[in-house]
Design a protein around this motif. Sequence first.
Motif, PDB file in Angstrom:
ATOM      1  N   ASN A   1      -6.817   3.611   3.043  1.00 42.61           N
ATOM      2  CA  ASN A   1      -7.904   2.980   2.286  1.00 42.61           C
ATOM      3  C   ASN A   1      -7.474   1.655   1.667  1.00 42.61           C
ATOM      4  O   ASN A   1      -8.260   0.708   1.596  1.00 42.61           O
ATOM      5  CB  ASN A   1      -8.433   3.924   1.204  1.00 42.61           C
ATOM      6  CG  ASN A   1      -9.249   5.051   1.781  1.00 42.61           C
ATOM      7  OD1 ASN A   1      -9.818   4.934   2.866  1.00 42.61           O
ATOM      8  ND2 ASN A   1      -9.304   6.157   1.069  1.00 42.61           N
ATOM      9  N   CYS A   2      -6.239   1.585   1.212  1.00 39.06           N
ATOM     10  CA  CYS A   2      -5.710   0.345   0.640  1.00 39.06           C
ATOM     11  C   CYS A   2      -5.713  -0.759   1.691  1.00 39.06           C
ATOM     12  O   CYS A   2      -6.136  -1.894   1.417  1.00 39.06           O
ATOM     13  CB  CYS A   2      -4.306   0.598   0.099  1.00 39.06           C
ATOM     14  SG  CYS A   2      -3.465  -0.847  -0.545  1.00 39.06           S
TER      15      CYS A   2
ATOM     16  N   CYS B   1       0.830  -1.211   0.000  1.00 36.68           N
ATOM     17  CA  CYS B   1       0.000   0.000   0.000  1.00 36.68           C
ATOM     18  C   CYS B   1       0.865   1.262   0.000  1.00 36.68           C
ATOM     19  O   CYS B   1       0.530   2.253  -0.661  1.00 36.68           O
ATOM     20  CB  CYS B   1      -0.946  -0.016   1.198  1.00 36.68           C
ATOM     21  SG  CYS B   1      -2.238  -1.276   1.079  1.00 36.68           S
TER      22      CYS B   1
ATOM     23  N   LYS C   1      -3.153  13.130   0.522  1.00 32.20           N
ATOM     24  CA  LYS C   1      -3.777  12.159  -0.378  1.00 32.20           C
ATOM     25  C   LYS C   1      -3.040  10.821  -0.302  1.00 32.20           C
ATOM     26  O   LYS C   1      -3.659   9.760  -0.287  1.00 32.20           O
ATOM     27  CB  LYS C   1      -3.760  12.681  -1.816  1.00 32.20           C
ATOM     28  CG  LYS C   1      -4.497  11.771  -2.797  1.00 32.20           C
ATOM     29  CD  LYS C   1      -4.290  12.170  -4.251  1.00 32.20           C
ATOM     30  CE  LYS C   1      -4.855  13.502  -4.585  1.00 32.20           C
ATOM     31  NZ  LYS C   1      -4.740  13.808  -6.039  1.00 32.20           N
TER      32      LYS C   1
ATOM     33  N   ARG D   1      -7.565  -0.909   4.410  1.00 34.66           N
ATOM     34  CA  ARG D   1      -8.965  -1.253   4.698  1.00 34.66           C
ATOM     35  C   ARG D   1      -9.511  -2.182   3.616  1.00 34.66           C
ATOM     36  O   ARG D   1     -10.215  -3.142   3.913  1.00 34.66           O
ATOM     37  CB  ARG D   1      -9.810   0.008   4.780  1.00 34.66           C
ATOM     38  CG  ARG D   1      -9.612   0.795   6.039  1.00 34.66           C
ATOM     39  CD  ARG D   1     -10.552   2.006   6.112  1.00 34.66           C
ATOM     40  NE  ARG D   1     -10.190   2.846   7.220  1.00 34.66           N
ATOM     41  CZ  ARG D   1      -9.681   4.070   7.111  1.00 34.66           C
ATOM     42  NH1 ARG D   1      -9.505   4.632   5.919  1.00 34.66           N
ATOM     43  NH2 ARG D   1      -9.367   4.762   8.175  1.00 34.66           N
ATOM     44  N   GLY D   2      -9.183  -1.879   2.382  1.00 29.28           N
ATOM     45  CA  GLY D   2      -9.638  -2.703   1.266  1.00 29.28           C
ATOM     46  C   GLY D   2      -9.084  -4.111   1.309  1.00 29.28           C
ATOM     47  O   GLY D   2      -9.673  -5.038   0.755  1.00 29.28           O
TER      48      GLY D   2
ATOM     49  N   GLU E   1      -4.002   8.965   2.822  1.00 29.33           N
ATOM     50  CA  GLU E   1      -5.349   8.410   2.672  1.00 29.33           C
ATOM     51  C   GLU E   1      -5.336   7.175   1.773  1.00 29.33           C
ATOM     52  O   GLU E   1      -6.070   6.217   2.009  1.00 29.33           O
ATOM     53  CB  GLU E   1      -6.289   9.481   2.103  1.00 29.33           C
ATOM     54  CG  GLU E   1      -7.740   9.173   2.284  1.00 29.33           C
ATOM     55  CD  GLU E   1      -8.164   9.076   3.754  1.00 29.33           C
ATOM     56  OE1 GLU E   1      -9.053   8.262   4.032  1.00 29.33           O
ATOM     57  OE2 GLU E   1      -7.610   9.795   4.592  1.00 29.33           O
ATOM     58  N   ILE E   2      -4.489   7.165   0.762  1.00 31.47           N
ATOM     59  CA  ILE E   2      -4.360   5.993  -0.111  1.00 31.47           C
ATOM     60  C   ILE E   2      -3.888   4.787   0.694  1.00 31.47           C
ATOM     61  O   ILE E   2      -4.424   3.688   0.551  1.00 31.47           O
ATOM     62  CB  ILE E   2      -3.401   6.284  -1.289  1.00 31.47           C
ATOM     63  CG1 ILE E   2      -4.062   7.239  -2.283  1.00 31.47           C
ATOM     64  CG2 ILE E   2      -2.981   4.990  -1.989  1.00 31.47           C
ATOM     65  CD1 ILE E   2      -3.117   7.776  -3.337  1.00 31.47           C
TER      66      ILE E   2
END
Length: 121
Positions: free
Chosen positions: A110-111, A44, A103, A113-114, A106-107
Amino acid sequence: MKPMLIAPLALTALLGACANSGANVEPILDGPPNARYESDLAACRALARSQSQLDHETMAAAALGAGAGGVLGAIDEDGDALGGAVIGALAGAATGVTGASEKRAEIVLNCLRGRGHAIVG
């Protein structure tokens, strides 16, 4: 050093100093990490680092800063338009780089979490 050389050098130094910022975020987990966590975190972070900090938003912020700084420098009795434009461009670029850094962080979050990790921040 000539003012025309100072701005690109300062912008390059600014971007270089922030090269990995955001991507190195330390996520807060809700519970213990599982066996895949470290490899997922590395993947990530690599994804986040692949996102350019010198994007359209950063360039637009630098251009707007240069314009505003140039106008303010020309209006000021003791200032000059070129100096104001250089300072404004650097301030605008710094703002853009900060946004790009946020940003990237956040990537990463979110990565993860995904990929099924319980990230709370």
